[in-house]
Structure formats: C-alpha cells, structure tokens
Write a protein that holds these residues in place. Structure first.
Motif, PDB file in Angstrom:
ATOM      1  N   SER A   1       0.748  -1.355   0.100  1.00  0.00           N
ATOM      2  CA  SER A   1      -0.023  -0.039  -0.041  1.00  0.00           C
ATOM      3  C   SER A   1       0.853   1.418   0.035  1.00  0.00           C
ATOM      4  O   SER A   1       0.239   2.270  -0.271  1.00  0.00           O
ATOM      5  CB  SER A   1      -0.980  -0.023   1.086  1.00  0.00           C
ATOM      6  OG  SER A   1      -0.088   0.053   2.298  1.00  0.00           O
ATOM      7  N   PHE A   2       2.174   1.024   0.345  1.00  0.00           N
ATOM      8  CA  PHE A   2       2.935   2.303   0.360  1.00  0.00           C
ATOM      9  C   PHE A   2       3.398   2.879  -1.217  1.00  0.00           C
ATOM     10  O   PHE A   2       3.612   4.054  -1.307  1.00  0.00           O
ATOM     11  CB  PHE A   2       4.377   1.920   0.701  1.00  0.00           C
ATOM     12  CG  PHE A   2       4.377   1.599   2.477  1.00  0.00           C
ATOM     13  CD1 PHE A   2       3.207   1.881   2.897  1.00  0.00           C
ATOM     14  CD2 PHE A   2       5.537   1.056   3.003  1.00  0.00           C
ATOM     15  CE1 PHE A   2       3.415   1.490   4.545  1.00  0.00           C
ATOM     16  CE2 PHE A   2       5.546   0.846   4.294  1.00  0.00           C
ATOM     17  CZ  PHE A   2       4.334   0.962   4.977  1.00  0.00           C
TER      18      PHE A   2
ATOM     19  N   LYS B   1       2.267   4.773  -4.422  1.00  0.00           N
ATOM     20  CA  LYS B   1       1.347   5.861  -4.522  1.00  0.00           C
ATOM     21  C   LYS B   1       1.127   5.995  -5.827  1.00  0.00           C
ATOM     22  O   LYS B   1       0.360   6.952  -6.200  1.00  0.00           O
ATOM     23  CB  LYS B   1       2.114   7.203  -3.951  1.00  0.00           C
ATOM     24  CG  LYS B   1       2.332   7.130  -2.588  1.00  0.00           C
ATOM     25  CD  LYS B   1       1.577   6.915  -1.671  1.00  0.00           C
ATOM     26  CE  LYS B   1       1.766   6.667  -0.327  1.00  0.00           C
ATOM     27  NZ  LYS B   1       0.581   6.276   0.563  1.00  0.00           N
TER      28      LYS B   1
ATOM     29  N   GLN C   1       8.086  13.540  -8.248  1.00  0.00           N
ATOM     30  CA  GLN C   1       6.762  13.081  -7.530  1.00  0.00           C
ATOM     31  C   GLN C   1       7.136  11.918  -6.624  1.00  0.00           C
ATOM     32  O   GLN C   1       7.863  10.915  -6.904  1.00  0.00           O
ATOM     33  CB  GLN C   1       5.576  12.734  -8.614  1.00  0.00           C
ATOM     34  CG  GLN C   1       4.447  12.406  -8.120  1.00  0.00           C
ATOM     35  CD  GLN C   1       3.453  12.185  -9.148  1.00  0.00           C
ATOM     36  OE1 GLN C   1       3.498  12.673 -10.255  1.00  0.00           O
ATOM     37  NE2 GLN C   1       2.183  11.330  -9.021  1.00  0.00           N
TER      38      GLN C   1
ATOM     39  N   ASP D   1       5.950   5.825  -0.406  1.00  0.00           N
ATOM     40  CA  ASP D   1       6.201   6.609   1.108  1.00  0.00           C
ATOM     41  C   ASP D   1       5.105   5.916   2.034  1.00  0.00           C
ATOM     42  O   ASP D   1       3.963   5.448   1.781  1.00  0.00           O
ATOM     43  CB  ASP D   1       5.638   8.126   0.907  1.00  0.00           C
ATOM     44  CG  ASP D   1       5.977   8.730   2.145  1.00  0.00           C
ATOM     45  OD1 ASP D   1       6.545   8.358   2.971  1.00  0.00           O
ATOM     46  OD2 ASP D   1       5.332   9.934   2.407  1.00  0.00           O
TER      47      ASP D   1
ATOM     48  N   THR E   1       2.815   6.707   4.153  1.00  0.00           N
ATOM     49  CA  THR E   1       2.094   7.878   4.499  1.00  0.00           C
ATOM     50  C   THR E   1       1.116   7.675   5.776  1.00  0.00           C
ATOM     51  O   THR E   1       1.167   8.653   6.493  1.00  0.00           O
ATOM     52  CB  THR E   1       0.595   7.994   3.358  1.00  0.00           C
ATOM     53  OG1 THR E   1       1.584   8.214   2.275  1.00  0.00           O
ATOM     54  CG2 THR E   1      -0.079   9.400   3.787  1.00  0.00           C
TER      55      THR E   1
END
Length: 400
Positions: free
Chosen positions: A75-76, A78, A89, A93, A95
């Motif tokens: 899920s990191f 983006k 960009q 991350d 988040t």
C-alpha cells in the motif's frame, strides 16, 4: 528499508548513434547522485545521467526507465499503471506512519508554544518599610515647674501658719487689756456703790437731816449709773474678746486650710509628673513594640521574597525541563520521520507497467516501468525490447 533501483536503457534499433549513446549512458549509470529537497526529513532519490558528447537530453529522456522498488507494505506505492508523473513526485512513502508522526510533531510543537507563551512573573521585592521616627527627648519642665511652685506655696503657708498660730491661739492683748480695765472699773464702781449705800444706811441710823440723805441718795444714784456704765463697758469688752477669739480661730482655720490646699496642689502636681513619666514610658514601650513589629514584618517580607525567588527558579527549571523533554521527543520524531523511506520520480513521464508484488520475509518487491511519451505508454514505441537491452542495477538506500 532499502530500495533497490535497476536502470535499463534501450536504444532504438537501426540507429547507430542511439546505440552508442545507450552504451555511454549505461557506463555512466553508476555516477547517479542523489538530489536533496528543501525538507531534510523528505529524502529524495534522483538520478542524473551525463549525456554523451554527441547526444542530447531529449534523446536520454525518451528512453524507458525501469525501477525495482522494495517496501514493507504494497500500500506504500502511490502510483498505478497509466499515471502521468512529474520529476520529484512521490512513488513510495509510508503515509500513515508519516501522518501519525506529523500529528505527534504538531502536538509537541503546540505544547512547546504553549509552554513558551506562559509567562512566569519574576518576584518583585517589596519596598523597605520606612523607619519609625525617633521620639523627642523626655522633657518634664512644665510638671517640675508646677511642683516647685506648689512646694513654694506650701512652704509659705506653713511659715505663715507657724508664725500666726501662737498669736491666734491666745487672746487679743488690746481687747484683753480693755476688758481687764473694764473689770477693774466695775470693781471700783461696785465698791463705791457699797460704800455709798453703807454711808446712807449709817446716816439713816443717825437720823440725819433729810436734805443730806437726799443728797447722798442722789450721789448713790450717780454712782450706780457709773456702775452700770462700767458693767456695760465690761460686757462690751467681753463681747469684743469673744469676737476677736472667733476671728482668730477662723483665721487659724484659713491658714490651716491654705496649708492643706498647698499640700493638695503639691500632691496633684507630683501626680501629674508621675502620670507624664508613665505616659512617656508607655510611649517608649509602644515605640519599641512598633519597631519590633516593623523588623518582624520586614523579615517576613524578605523571607516571602526569598521563597518567591525559589519558586520562580523552580518554575524556570521545570519549564526548561519540560521544553528539553519536548525537544527530545521532537528530535526522536524527526529521526523517525527521517528513517521513513521516501522514493521520488527521477524524471517526468508515464507509468507504463507495475509488476505484481513479490513477498519475501515480510518485505515486498516490484518493478515499475517509466516511459517518456504517450506512444510508449500505449506500447507503440519504436524502442527495443527491455530484454534485449543491457541493464545496469543500482541499489541505494534512502538517506536518513
């Protein structure tokens, strides 16, 4: 967490110049440098390749770029296939963790601002108490003068009483002499009356002539009249003597009363002098008590000021300690933020493909392909297949 990056550049077939440029770019791929962003906790990995002497940046940007990415959670990531991306960009991350740490950081910063905004008033030393005015010297001249005057009056009254008492206690000599003369005259008159009466009685016995008897009786009446006058004078002398004695007694009483009044005035003056001394002693006692109270109050003020200084110093130490603790917590959060891996795009382009994640020991790896134009995005590019082009892999870990 380490991020493994692999760079593969493919040259267009049939163009010798592009092949040469590709070989040069591959040989220079190990010289990529990391560009640092404005914020130290958001480390960015950027890639800068040196162009060949006869090449251009546009030719290099047209190549396909493959990046191998490793993360703790898929899920990191983006971006997704088909996304247009810009240079710098964020690609990967953590988040949720970053947002959680940012919230903690904001909370700590608010606490720091709140503590700094609290003003600790410094203790103010109370002004020194004004000293009590000195008492005027004890002067009892008025009371002493009154005592001296009363003593003089008493001495005079006693002297007059002592001098007049013998005279006032005895009869008046002049009045006494007049009374004695009156008594002597009365005795003589009484004797004359008796002699005249005896003479008349003898003449009657001798039966003298009536004319002679009448003459002697007339003489007797004259002697009796003188006797009455002498007795009246004696009564007057006695009355004068009694009156003089009463006057002398009154005068003696007045003199005695004057002595008593003088003694009373002297006693009153001495009482006033004693009362003045007592008032002076009471005034001095009150002044001493007031001085002691002022000293005690000043000592209490100094003790209170010392206690306030200690409390102020303790408050400053507690404030500094709290700020130090918060700064330590803030530094720890900054360190944690710096340790969160952050991968940014090295150039502009499109995400053509994202390979499925492959897990190994709790870590996941994928490879993304970045193209520079829509034709590459749609698969119509004239570029060679990535499998046929040479590949250079570079493993870099995010700066912390």
């Amino acid at each position: 967490m380490k991020t493994h990056l692999a760079l593969r550049e493919v040259a267009a077939p049939g163009i010798a110049l592009l092949i040469a440029l590709s070989i040069v770019a591959i040989l220079q791929g190990k010289r990529f440098v990391n560009a640092q962003p404005s914020k130290p906790n958001n480390e960015v990995e950027t890639f800068k390749g040196r162009t060949a002497e006869n090449g251009t940046k546009e030719q290099l940007n047209n190549r396909t770029l493959r990046l191998s990415l490793t993360a703790d959670d898929p899920s990191f990531l983006k971006i997704k296939e088909g996304d247009a991306i810009a240079r710098g960009q964020v690609l990967i991350d953590n988040t949720p963790e970053r947002e959680r740490l940012d919230r903690q950081k904001k909370s700590i910063l608010l606490q720091v601002e709140n503590i700094k905004s609290k003003t600790i008033p410094a203790p103010v030393k109370a002004p020194a108490q004004p000293g009590a005015s000195n008492l005027p010297p004890a002067i009892f001249s008025e009371e002493k003068a009154a005592i001296a005057q009363c003593q003089l009056k008493l001495s005079q009254a006693k002297a007059i009483l002592e001098g007049r008492t013998p005279l006032l206690q005895s009869d008046n000599p002049q009045v006494r002499a007049e009374m004695e003369r009156a008594e002597a005259g009365l005795q003589i008159a009484t004797q004359k009356v008796q002699e005249q009466e005896q003479l008349i009685a003898g003449m009657r016995d001798m039966k003298m002539q009536p004319a002679i008897l009448q003459h002697e009786e007339a003489k007797l009446r004259q002697i009796q009249s003188e006797y009455e006058q002498t007795r009246s004078a004696l009564d007057q002398s006695k009355a004068k003597l009694n009156s003089s004695a009463i006057e002398q007694q009154q005068e003696l009483q007045q003199l005695q009363l004057a002595v008593k009044i003088a003694e009373s005035e002297l006693s009153l003056s001495m009482s006033r002098f004693t009362a003045a001394q007592s008032r002076r002693e009471l005034l001095e006692y009150d002044a001493n008590v007031e001085s002691i109270k002022r000293s005690q109050y000043q000592a209490q003020l100094e003790q209170e000021f010392s206690r306030q200084q200690q409390q102020y110093a303790q408050s400053i130490r507690e404030k500094d300690y709290q700020l130090a603790q918060l700064n330590i917590s803030l530094a720890n959060i900054e360190d944690k933020l710096a340790q969160i891996p952050l991968v940014r795009s090295p150039r502009d382009g499109y995400i053509r493909r994202v390979k499925p994640w492959i897990g190994n020991n709790g870590r996941y790896t994928t490879t993304i392909t970045i193209t520079s134009n829509l034709s590459s995005k749609n698969g119509n590019s004239s570029s060679a297949s990535p499998a046929s082009s040479p590949k250079t892999s570079t493993n870099k870990s995010t700066k912390r």
